[in-house]
Design an enzyme around this catalytic site. Structure first.
Site, PDB file in Angstrom:
ATOM      1  N   ASP A  41      41.091  -9.303  33.217  1.00  0.00           N
ATOM      2  CA  ASP A  41      42.480  -9.314  32.802  1.00  0.00           C
ATOM      3  C   ASP A  41      42.884 -10.789  32.673  1.00  0.00           C
ATOM      4  OD1 ASP A  41      45.251  -8.512  32.509  1.00  0.00           O
ATOM      5  OD2 ASP A  41      45.488  -9.254  34.562  1.00  0.00           O
ATOM      6  N   ASP A  86      46.682 -12.408  32.415  1.00  0.00           N
ATOM      7  CA  ASP A  86      47.858 -12.838  33.181  1.00  0.00           C
ATOM      8  C   ASP A  86      47.843 -12.246  34.594  1.00  0.00           C
ATOM      9  OD1 ASP A  86      48.667 -14.097  30.796  1.00  0.00           O
ATOM     10  OD2 ASP A  86      49.681 -12.273  30.123  1.00  0.00           O
TER      11      ASP A  86
END
Ligand SMILES: [Zn+2]
Length: 204
Positions: free
Chosen positions: A14, A16
């Site tokens: 991922d 952020d």
């Protein structure tokens, strides 16, 4: 077409809250900040033979807060910053949609917004992924659920929204770690990559 003759181990990341500090709807390069240790952890994955692929929901595009060009610009900036650590991300896949808050063409019930697995399937068109040797690391429920559904092992990081999820008794991950550095250490250790694990002290 890309000829896929061998299988690759991949760490899906991922973006952020996992690679960089979570800031709502980040898109400006000047607001970008790595989670401490993340660049070194990514470089370690590179040298350990993993493809590093980012899978990210970018609903800020759907909401009209920023454009796909902004997403591409920030992604390129991340690789530019990683170069100083001799690290790189092999590919970025993003979902610009939102089923409710989206504007115009972005307001759709797509197949790529995590926890859906469309972005993983998109990566599969380019990479021959050995799921048994691959992992998904993220700070959000959608990261873990998507990784699980796709069929790789998952690690929740306590950075970003991860510690909140842990407090809410979310337990569907395989492993939990304080941050990306520790997650990479844990997965290399699980894969019996002891030589790499012994070198761990220098990336703190
Ligand atoms: Zn989508």
């Amino acid at each position: 077409m890309n000829y896929k003759s061998y299988s690759e181990k991949v760490v899906f990341l991922d973006r952020d809250g996992t690679i960089n500090i979570e800031k709502n709807y980040l898109y400006k390069t000047e607001d970008f900040q790595f989670v401490p240790g993340a660049p070194q952890a990514i470089a370690r994955l590179n040298t350990s033979g993993y493809k590093v692929i980012v899978i990210t929901n970018q609903a800020g595009v759907a909401r009209g807060y920023y454009t796909e060009a902004d997403v591409l610009r920030l992604n390129a900036y991340i690789n530019h910053k990683l170069a100083a650590y001799k690290g790189h991300i092999d590919d970025f896949y993003y979902c610009p949609h939102h089923p409710i808050a989206g504007v115009g063409k972005y307001k759709i019930e797509c197949n790529c917004r995590k926890p859906k697995i469309g972005l993983f399937l998109e990566a599969e068109e380019k990479y021959s992924i050995d799921k048994n040797k691959s992992w998904m690391i993220g700070d959000n429920k959608g990261d873990i659920l998507a990784g699980k559904k796709y069929g790789v092992r998952t690690i929740l990081v306590r950075t970003g929204y991860g510690s909140q999820l842990e407090k809410e008794k979310f337990r569907q991950f395989d492993l939990i770690s304080n941050d990306l550095t520790e997650a990479v250490f844990m997965l290399l250790e699980r894969e019996g990559d002891s030589g790499q694990a012994e070198d761990y002290s220098d990336i703190r």
